[in-house]
Design a protein around this motif. Structure first.
Motif, PDB file in Angstrom:
ATOM      1  N   TRP A 162      39.360  27.764  48.329  1.00  0.00           N
ATOM      2  CA  TRP A 162      39.739  27.421  46.966  1.00  0.00           C
ATOM      3  C   TRP A 162      38.787  26.378  46.425  1.00  0.00           C
ATOM      4  O   TRP A 162      38.477  25.404  47.085  1.00  0.00           O
ATOM      5  N   GLU A 163      38.326  26.618  45.221  1.00  0.00           N
ATOM      6  CA  GLU A 163      37.531  25.643  44.478  1.00  0.00           C
ATOM      7  C   GLU A 163      38.278  25.439  43.166  1.00  0.00           C
ATOM      8  O   GLU A 163      38.077  26.187  42.206  1.00  0.00           O
ATOM      9  N   GLY A 164      39.186  24.488  43.178  1.00  0.00           N
ATOM     10  CA  GLY A 164      40.085  24.327  42.038  1.00  0.00           C
ATOM     11  C   GLY A 164      41.008  25.529  41.974  1.00  0.00           C
ATOM     12  O   GLY A 164      41.683  25.853  42.938  1.00  0.00           O
ATOM     13  N   GLU A 165      41.004  26.221  40.840  1.00  0.00           N
ATOM     14  CA  GLU A 165      41.828  27.427  40.658  1.00  0.00           C
ATOM     15  C   GLU A 165      41.103  28.700  41.078  1.00  0.00           C
ATOM     16  O   GLU A 165      41.696  29.775  41.052  1.00  0.00           O
ATOM     17  N   ARG A 166      39.837  28.570  41.429  1.00  0.00           N
ATOM     18  CA  ARG A 166      39.025  29.745  41.769  1.00  0.00           C
ATOM     19  C   ARG A 166      39.097  30.051  43.266  1.00  0.00           C
ATOM     20  O   ARG A 166      38.939  29.165  44.094  1.00  0.00           O
ATOM     21  N   ALA A 167      39.304  31.333  43.592  1.00  0.00           N
ATOM     22  CA  ALA A 167      39.276  31.789  44.978  1.00  0.00           C
ATOM     23  C   ALA A 167      37.891  32.371  45.250  1.00  0.00           C
ATOM     24  O   ALA A 167      37.475  33.336  44.599  1.00  0.00           O
ATOM     25  N   LEU A 168      37.163  31.761  46.180  1.00  0.00           N
ATOM     26  CA  LEU A 168      35.836  32.238  46.548  1.00  0.00           C
ATOM     27  C   LEU A 168      35.915  32.952  47.887  1.00  0.00           C
ATOM     28  O   LEU A 168      36.488  32.436  48.854  1.00  0.00           O
ATOM     29  N   LEU A 169      35.346  34.138  47.929  1.00  0.00           N
ATOM     30  CA  LEU A 169      35.425  35.006  49.100  1.00  0.00           C
ATOM     31  C   LEU A 169      34.074  35.069  49.809  1.00  0.00           C
ATOM     32  O   LEU A 169      33.034  35.190  49.162  1.00  0.00           O
ATOM     33  N   ARG A 170      34.110  35.022  51.133  1.00  0.00           N
ATOM     34  CA  ARG A 170      32.916  35.246  51.964  1.00  0.00           C
ATOM     35  C   ARG A 170      33.046  36.656  52.529  1.00  0.00           C
ATOM     36  O   ARG A 170      34.011  36.965  53.220  1.00  0.00           O
ATOM     37  N   LEU A 171      32.070  37.514  52.197  1.00  0.00           N
ATOM     38  CA  LEU A 171      32.128  38.925  52.586  1.00  0.00           C
ATOM     39  C   LEU A 171      31.357  39.198  53.871  1.00  0.00           C
ATOM     40  O   LEU A 171      30.585  38.357  54.343  1.00  0.00           O
ATOM     41  N   SER A 172      31.545  40.385  54.396  1.00  0.00           N
ATOM     42  CA  SER A 172      30.918  40.776  55.657  1.00  0.00           C
ATOM     43  C   SER A 172      29.397  40.840  55.578  1.00  0.00           C
ATOM     44  O   SER A 172      28.739  40.834  56.608  1.00  0.00           O
ATOM     45  N   ASP A 173      28.824  40.876  54.387  1.00  0.00           N
ATOM     46  CA  ASP A 173      27.361  40.824  54.257  1.00  0.00           C
ATOM     47  C   ASP A 173      26.860  39.392  54.080  1.00  0.00           C
ATOM     48  O   ASP A 173      25.706  39.170  53.730  1.00  0.00           O
ATOM     49  N   ASP A 174      27.747  38.406  54.305  1.00  0.00           N
ATOM     50  CA  ASP A 174      27.460  36.979  54.192  1.00  0.00           C
ATOM     51  C   ASP A 174      27.274  36.498  52.759  1.00  0.00           C
ATOM     52  O   ASP A 174      26.849  35.372  52.533  1.00  0.00           O
ATOM     53  N   SER A 175      27.607  37.328  51.786  1.00  0.00           N
ATOM     54  CA  SER A 175      27.553  36.873  50.396  1.00  0.00           C
ATOM     55  C   SER A 175      28.887  36.221  50.036  1.00  0.00           C
ATOM     56  O   SER A 175      29.883  36.367  50.746  1.00  0.00           O
TER      57      SER A 175
ATOM     58  N   LEU B 115      49.948  36.275  42.452  1.00  0.00           N
ATOM     59  CA  LEU B 115      48.914  35.317  42.849  1.00  0.00           C
ATOM     60  C   LEU B 115      48.632  34.443  41.635  1.00  0.00           C
ATOM     61  O   LEU B 115      48.272  34.943  40.567  1.00  0.00           O
ATOM     62  N   CYS B 116      48.831  33.149  41.798  1.00  0.00           N
ATOM     63  CA  CYS B 116      48.590  32.196  40.714  1.00  0.00           C
ATOM     64  C   CYS B 116      47.226  31.562  40.957  1.00  0.00           C
ATOM     65  O   CYS B 116      47.073  30.687  41.817  1.00  0.00           O
ATOM     66  N   ALA B 117      46.243  32.023  40.223  1.00  0.00           N
ATOM     67  CA  ALA B 117      44.864  31.566  40.428  1.00  0.00           C
ATOM     68  C   ALA B 117      44.010  31.994  39.246  1.00  0.00           C
ATOM     69  O   ALA B 117      44.414  32.834  38.440  1.00  0.00           O
ATOM     70  N   GLY B 118      42.813  31.430  39.182  1.00  0.00           N
ATOM     71  CA  GLY B 118      41.868  31.844  38.157  1.00  0.00           C
ATOM     72  C   GLY B 118      42.390  31.703  36.747  1.00  0.00           C
ATOM     73  O   GLY B 118      41.985  32.452  35.861  1.00  0.00           O
ATOM     74  N   GLY B 119      43.321  30.780  36.541  1.00  0.00           N
ATOM     75  CA  GLY B 119      43.853  30.567  35.203  1.00  0.00           C
ATOM     76  C   GLY B 119      44.939  31.538  34.800  1.00  0.00           C
ATOM     77  O   GLY B 119      45.265  31.644  33.631  1.00  0.00           O
ATOM     78  N   GLY B 120      45.489  32.294  35.734  1.00  0.00           N
ATOM     79  CA  GLY B 120      46.528  33.244  35.390  1.00  0.00           C
ATOM     80  C   GLY B 120      47.432  33.540  36.566  1.00  0.00           C
ATOM     81  O   GLY B 120      47.300  32.965  37.644  1.00  0.00           O
ATOM     82  N   ALA B 121      48.347  34.462  36.343  1.00  0.00           N
ATOM     83  CA  ALA B 121      49.234  34.954  37.402  1.00  0.00           C
ATOM     84  C   ALA B 121      49.042  36.457  37.480  1.00  0.00           C
ATOM     85  O   ALA B 121      49.194  37.166  36.471  1.00  0.00           O
ATOM     86  N   PHE B 122      48.711  36.948  38.656  1.00  0.00           N
ATOM     87  CA  PHE B 122      48.358  38.339  38.837  1.00  0.00           C
ATOM     88  C   PHE B 122      49.322  39.002  39.804  1.00  0.00           C
ATOM     89  O   PHE B 122      49.502  38.528  40.941  1.00  0.00           O
ATOM     90  N   ALA B 123      49.941  40.074  39.348  1.00  0.00           N
ATOM     91  CA  ALA B 123      50.929  40.794  40.174  1.00  0.00           C
ATOM     92  C   ALA B 123      50.250  41.418  41.378  1.00  0.00           C
ATOM     93  O   ALA B 123      49.176  41.999  41.265  1.00  0.00           O
ATOM     94  N   LEU B 124      50.906  41.267  42.531  1.00  0.00           N
ATOM     95  CA  LEU B 124      50.454  41.956  43.749  1.00  0.00           C
ATOM     96  C   LEU B 124      51.131  43.305  43.798  1.00  0.00           C
ATOM     97  O   LEU B 124      52.345  43.398  43.978  1.00  0.00           O
ATOM     98  N   THR B 125      50.360  44.351  43.606  1.00  0.00           N
ATOM     99  CA  THR B 125      50.911  45.704  43.603  1.00  0.00           C
ATOM    100  C   THR B 125      50.645  46.373  44.953  1.00  0.00           C
ATOM    101  O   THR B 125      49.807  45.913  45.731  1.00  0.00           O
ATOM    102  N   THR B 126      51.375  47.439  45.187  1.00  0.00           N
ATOM    103  CA  THR B 126      51.146  48.263  46.368  1.00  0.00           C
ATOM    104  C   THR B 126      50.536  49.591  45.881  1.00  0.00           C
ATOM    105  O   THR B 126      51.070  50.206  44.969  1.00  0.00           O
ATOM    106  N   ARG B 127      49.426  49.962  46.518  1.00  0.00           N
ATOM    107  CA  ARG B 127      48.738  51.213  46.135  1.00  0.00           C
ATOM    108  C   ARG B 127      48.602  52.102  47.342  1.00  0.00           C
ATOM    109  O   ARG B 127      48.373  51.681  48.420  1.00  0.00           O
TER     110      ARG B 127
END
Length: 150
Positions: free
Chosen positions: A78-91, A138-150
């Motif tokens: 977490w960087e404040g409200e931002r979620a930063l992801l580390r991917l399998s390609d190291d990006s 998920l409450c992040a990035g300045g909003g609330a985002f529904a977790l759906t099942t697909r």
């Protein structure tokens, strides 16, 4: 001597596989060379017919097998409200919040690389993201985002 289309297709069968943990394999042995793995990540693409390829250009590519989805979110922070992801390609990239969802077995996935690819969210990364889950949002990035099942 010109190769036939069938001969070219046969040559494109590479024996390369990308497993569910984001590791490349060739004929049963894990690809260890860092530079080669980095090249594979750069070349990863999908043909219009849906088949996964390692592509140099429109005419030069080989097929590979992808066990699940091409990317794994190895960690998150977490960087404040931002979620930063580390991917399998190291990006690293910011989570595309509306794309975070659960599959039918309850495993988390999201879109990465500008929506071009899917990624499975590892347990480690999910535990970090779960810090900001309230009920089914998920409450992040300045909003609330529904977790759906697909």
């Amino acid at each position: 001597m010109k190769l036939t289309d069938a001969e070219i297709e046969k040559l494109r069968q590479s024996g390369i596989r990308l497993d569910g943990e984001g590791r490349f394999w060739h004929d049963g042995a894990e690809v260890q060379h860092h530079g080669l793995r980095a090249a594979f990540w750069r070349w990863l693409d999908r043909n219009p017919d849906g088949r996964w390829v390692l592509r140099l250009d429109d005419k030069r590519f080989v097929y590979l097998d992808v066990d699940d989805v091409p990317y794994v979110v190895r960690s998150a922070r977490w960087e404040g409200e931002r979620a930063l992801l580390r991917l399998s390609d190291d990006s690293e990239e910011e989570l595309a919040y509306p794309t975070l969802h659960l599959n039918a077995r309850g495993q988390p996935y999201c879109a990465v690389k500008g929506g071009r690819f899917a990624a499975r969210v590892s347990t480690l990364a999910w535990n970090t993201l779960a810090e900001r889950i309230d009920g089914e949002r998920l409450c992040a990035g300045g909003g609330a985002f529904a977790l759906t099942t697909r």
